[in-house]
Design an enzyme around this catalytic site. Structure first.
Site, PDB file in Angstrom:
ATOM      1  N   LYS A   1     -73.733 -33.703   4.781  1.00 31.59           N
ATOM      2  CA  LYS A   1     -73.561 -32.467   4.030  1.00 31.59           C
ATOM      3  C   LYS A   1     -73.684 -32.780   2.543  1.00 31.59           C
ATOM      4  O   LYS A   1     -73.066 -33.721   2.038  1.00 31.59           O
ATOM      5  CB  LYS A   1     -72.181 -31.873   4.362  1.00 31.59           C
ATOM      6  CG  LYS A   1     -72.096 -30.376   4.188  1.00 31.59           C
ATOM      7  CD  LYS A   1     -70.811 -29.870   4.822  1.00 31.59           C
ATOM      8  CE  LYS A   1     -70.575 -28.418   4.472  1.00 31.59           C
ATOM      9  NZ  LYS A   1     -69.247 -27.976   4.900  1.00 31.59           N
TER      10      LYS A   1
HETATM   11  O1  G3P Z   1     -66.998 -25.625   4.898  1.00 33.02           O
HETATM   12  C1  G3P Z   1     -67.458 -24.649   4.021  1.00 33.02           C
HETATM   13  C2  G3P Z   1     -66.829 -23.296   4.150  1.00 33.02           C
HETATM   14  O2  G3P Z   1     -66.911 -22.797   5.440  1.00 33.02           O
HETATM   15  C3  G3P Z   1     -65.544 -23.099   3.428  1.00 33.02           C
HETATM   16  O3  G3P Z   1     -64.926 -21.858   3.687  1.00 33.02           O
HETATM   17  O4  G3P Z   1     -62.928 -20.425   3.637  1.00 33.02           O
HETATM   18  O5  G3P Z   1     -63.046 -22.415   2.096  1.00 33.02           O
HETATM   19  O6  G3P Z   1     -64.440 -20.399   1.708  1.00 33.02           O
HETATM   20  P1  G3P Z   1     -63.779 -21.251   2.731  1.00 33.02           P
END
Ligand code: G3P
Length: 218
Positions: A84
Site C-alpha cells: 500500500k
Molecule cells: O484504510 C483506509 C481507510 O479505509 C480508512 O478509513 O474510517 O479512517 O476514514 P477511515
C-alpha cells in the site's frame, strides 16, 4: 464485487473469514498501531487467516529510495501481500517501479479523479478512493468513485477501484451502483450488512410457529 475488511485486529479478521465471504484485508499505519502488535507478525497472521486473499500492508517512508526498500521488504514476507502506497509523487514513482517488477500495489489516500488517473497510469492494482472522510467535510465522497469507475472503464485501465473509508451500508450500496470493484470496511460496518428488522421479526415468527406446533426436524 470484492469485499475486504479494513482492520489490524486479527480476531476481527478471524471472525469475518469464518463467514467465507471476504476476499482480502486492508490495513494502514493507524490500524496496525491500534492493534498493539508488531507489523510483520500481524500481517503474516492475517495472510494465514485469509488464504489466497489480497492483504494490503502500507509503507511509511515518504522518500522514494526508502519507500522502495520498505516495499521490497514487505512484499517479500508473503505472496498474498499487496504493497500500500500513498498518492504522492514518490508514491506514484514507486508504483511504476513495483508494477514493472510484478509486485501488486494499493494506492491509498486518493480523493480525486486526477489522483486516480496518476495511480492507474502507474499500474496500480487497486486505487483506494476514500469516501467517509469526504462526507465528513459535507461533500459527496462517492462522486470521485463514480467518476473513477467511468474513467477506468472508458480507457480500459487494469486498476480496480477500491472504495475505502466506508462507514455504513449506504456506502456499500452506492459502491455497487457505481460499479466499484472492491469495498473495504471496518468489521463493525460489515456486520451491519446482515441487518434488516424484517429478517429478525420474520425469523422470530417462523421459530415461534414451529415451536408452538411441537414439530422437530427428524
Ligand atoms: O484504510 C483506509 C481507510 O479505509 C480508512 O478509513 O474510517 O479512517 O476514514 P477511515
Amino acid at each position: 464485487m470484492k469485499l475486504f475488511v479494513d482492520t489490524g485486529d486479527v480476531e476481527e479478521v478471524r471472525l469475518a473469514a469464518e463467514w467465507g465471504i471476504i476476499d482480502g484485508v486492508t490495513t494502514n499505519p493507524t490500524l496496525i498501531a491500534k492493534s498493539g502488535k508488531g507489523f510483520k507478525e500481524t500481517v503474516l497472521k492475517i495472510c494465514e487467516l485469509v488464504p489466497g486473499g489480497a492483504i494490503s500492508a502500507e509503507v511509511v517512508a515518504t522518500d522514494y529510495d526508502t519507500m522502495l526498500k520498505e516495499a521490497l521488504e514487505i512484499s517479500s514476507w508473503h505472496e498474498q501481500i499487496v504493497v500500500k502506497v500513498p498518492l504522492i509523487e514518490s508514491g506514484v514513482r514507486l508504483v511504476s517501479t513495483l508494477s514493472d517488477k510484478g509486485i501488486r500495489t494499493n494506492v491509498t489516500l486518493v480523493f480525486s479523479v486526477g489522483q486516480a488517473l496518476m495511480a492507474a497510469k502507474a499500474g496500480a492494482t487497486y486505487i483506494s478512493n476514500f469516501v467517509g472522510r469526504v462526507d465528513d467535510l459535507g461533500a459527496d465522497g462517492m462522486e470521485a468513485v463514480r467518476d473513477t469507475v467511468d474513467m477506468i472503464n472508458t480507457y480500459g485501465f487494469e486498476s480496480e477501484v477500491l472504495v475505502a473509508s466506508v462507514r455504513h451500508p449506504m456506502h456499500v450500496l452506492e459502491s455497487i451502483r457505481a460499479g466499484a470493484h472492491v469495498a473495504t470496511m471496518p468489521f463493525s460496518a460489515m456486520k451491519m450488512l446482515f441487518k434488516h428488522p424484517m429478517t429478525d421479526s420474520g425469523l422470530a415468527r417462523f421459530l415461534d410457529d414451529w415451536n408452538k406446533a411441537g414439530l422437530s426436524i427428524s
